[in-house]
Motif scaffolding. Structure first.
Motif, PDB file in Angstrom:
ATOM      1  N   ARG A 204       0.708  -1.494   0.000  1.00  0.00           N
ATOM      2  CA  ARG A 204      -0.193  -0.106   0.021  1.00  0.00           C
ATOM      3  C   ARG A 204       0.878   1.349   0.183  1.00  0.00           C
ATOM      4  O   ARG A 204       0.390   2.296   0.124  1.00  0.00           O
ATOM      5  CB  ARG A 204      -0.834   0.147   0.904  1.00  0.00           C
ATOM      6  CG  ARG A 204      -2.038  -1.229   0.859  1.00  0.00           C
ATOM      7  CD  ARG A 204      -3.318  -0.956   1.763  1.00  0.00           C
ATOM      8  NE  ARG A 204      -4.285  -1.852   1.667  1.00  0.00           N
ATOM      9  CZ  ARG A 204      -5.212  -2.168   0.880  1.00  0.00           C
ATOM     10  NH1 ARG A 204      -5.034  -1.052  -0.006  1.00  0.00           N
ATOM     11  NH2 ARG A 204      -6.012  -2.888   0.967  1.00  0.00           N
ATOM     12  N   ALA A 205       2.094   1.345  -0.022  1.00  0.00           N
ATOM     13  CA  ALA A 205       2.998   2.137  -0.353  1.00  0.00           C
ATOM     14  C   ALA A 205       3.280   2.559  -1.913  1.00  0.00           C
ATOM     15  O   ALA A 205       4.370   1.973  -2.136  1.00  0.00           O
ATOM     16  CB  ALA A 205       4.192   2.428   0.577  1.00  0.00           C
ATOM     17  N   TRP A 206       2.312   3.161  -2.620  1.00  0.00           N
ATOM     18  CA  TRP A 206       2.359   3.062  -4.046  1.00  0.00           C
ATOM     19  C   TRP A 206       3.449   4.178  -4.357  1.00  0.00           C
ATOM     20  O   TRP A 206       3.338   5.319  -4.152  1.00  0.00           O
ATOM     21  CB  TRP A 206       1.051   3.250  -4.697  1.00  0.00           C
ATOM     22  CG  TRP A 206       0.116   1.998  -4.692  1.00  0.00           C
ATOM     23  CD1 TRP A 206      -0.525   1.571  -3.589  1.00  0.00           C
ATOM     24  CD2 TRP A 206       0.190   1.050  -5.376  1.00  0.00           C
ATOM     25  NE1 TRP A 206      -1.093   0.504  -3.924  1.00  0.00           N
ATOM     26  CE2 TRP A 206      -0.641   0.167  -4.853  1.00  0.00           C
ATOM     27  CE3 TRP A 206       0.774   0.838  -6.731  1.00  0.00           C
ATOM     28  CZ2 TRP A 206      -0.944  -1.109  -5.597  1.00  0.00           C
ATOM     29  CZ3 TRP A 206       0.493  -0.486  -7.382  1.00  0.00           C
ATOM     30  CH2 TRP A 206      -0.256  -1.347  -6.915  1.00  0.00           C
ATOM     31  N   LEU A 207       4.245   3.659  -5.451  1.00  0.00           N
ATOM     32  CA  LEU A 207       5.138   4.662  -6.020  1.00  0.00           C
ATOM     33  C   LEU A 207       5.261   4.540  -7.556  1.00  0.00           C
ATOM     34  O   LEU A 207       4.945   3.441  -7.949  1.00  0.00           O
ATOM     35  CB  LEU A 207       6.689   4.187  -5.392  1.00  0.00           C
ATOM     36  CG  LEU A 207       6.903   4.088  -4.035  1.00  0.00           C
ATOM     37  CD1 LEU A 207       8.398   3.204  -3.963  1.00  0.00           C
ATOM     38  CD2 LEU A 207       7.141   5.356  -3.397  1.00  0.00           C
ATOM     39  N   TRP A 208       5.605   5.717  -8.188  1.00  0.00           N
ATOM     40  CA  TRP A 208       5.861   5.455  -9.579  1.00  0.00           C
ATOM     41  C   TRP A 208       7.130   5.176 -10.139  1.00  0.00           C
ATOM     42  O   TRP A 208       8.364   5.733  -9.301  1.00  0.00           O
ATOM     43  CB  TRP A 208       5.501   6.924 -10.242  1.00  0.00           C
ATOM     44  CG  TRP A 208       3.993   7.501 -10.100  1.00  0.00           C
ATOM     45  CD1 TRP A 208       3.491   8.511  -9.343  1.00  0.00           C
ATOM     46  CD2 TRP A 208       2.941   6.677 -10.748  1.00  0.00           C
ATOM     47  NE1 TRP A 208       2.147   8.420  -9.588  1.00  0.00           N
ATOM     48  CE2 TRP A 208       1.784   7.436 -10.647  1.00  0.00           C
ATOM     49  CE3 TRP A 208       2.925   5.802 -11.704  1.00  0.00           C
ATOM     50  CZ2 TRP A 208       0.421   7.279 -10.868  1.00  0.00           C
ATOM     51  CZ3 TRP A 208       1.639   5.289 -11.986  1.00  0.00           C
ATOM     52  CH2 TRP A 208       0.569   6.185 -11.622  1.00  0.00           C
ATOM     53  N   SER A 209       7.547   4.540 -10.926  1.00  0.00           N
ATOM     54  CA  SER A 209       8.690   3.944 -11.439  1.00  0.00           C
ATOM     55  C   SER A 209       9.573   5.130 -11.764  1.00  0.00           C
ATOM     56  O   SER A 209      10.979   4.944 -11.743  1.00  0.00           O
ATOM     57  CB  SER A 209       8.753   2.828 -12.539  1.00  0.00           C
ATOM     58  OG  SER A 209       8.172   3.700 -13.595  1.00  0.00           O
TER      59      SER A 209
END
Length: 177
Positions: A119-124
């Motif tokens: 649930r710790a969403w990141l963008w590449s």
């Protein structure tokens, strides 16, 4: 004579900037545009051949189905990353790009992932994950193995977390030059 040359150049520039794809633009006598003129159009649009300018960045639809990590590496090889999305307008623009290329709302990989921490969403591409368009009940991390972001999920065409080893088309993004 100078005025005629300037007028002809302006007509050429206007014709080139209104073409869908600068590399496919044609001159009045239907010959391929010279590389100098194509370079001018590239600078005008700010995106290289095969990329489309949307919302100030350059996007590219990749039809070949790849796993999420392969898709990210493919985007990196082209000088970008899997696409990040930062507002609804940008999301709709990416959807239009997909529909333009494959004539339907195809489910594709975006650059979002939560593989490092649930649930710790990141963008590449390192940009801030400040916009979300999750489908109802998503992200659900089904069986604890869904860590990659896909768009155009279900008839609602929203986001879903999915298994990263599935093969899907993707959309890449890079900055204009």
């Amino acid at each position: 004579m100078k005025m005629l040359t300037v007028a002809a150049l302006m007509c050429t520039i206007m014709a080139l900037t209104t073409a869908d794809d600068p590399a496919e633009a044609k001159s009045e006598n239907d010959q391929t545009v010279s590389s100098v003129e194509t370079d001018l159009v590239k600078r005008t649009y700010g995106c290289s051949h095969g990329w489309r300018r949307l919302c100030g960045r350059c996007f590219r639809y990749v039809a070949r189905p790849l796993r999420w990590a392969q898709a990210e590496k493919n985007c990196q090889a082209m000088g970008g990353n899997l696409a990040s999305v930062h507002n609804y307008r940008e999301y709709r623009s990416i959807q239009r790009l997909i529909v333009h290329r494959c004539h339907r709302y195809r489910e594709i990989w975006l650059g979002g992932h939560d593989g490092e921490e649930e649930r710790a969403w990141l963008w590449s591409n390192g940009r801030r994950f400040n916009y979300r368009y999750w489908c109802r009940g998503e992200p659900n991390n089904y069986h604890g193995r869904q860590h990659c972001l896909t768009m155009n999920h279900t008839v609602r065409r929203c986001w879903d977390d999915d298994h990263c080893n599935k093969r899907k088309p993707s959309v890449c993004v890079k900055r204009r030059y």
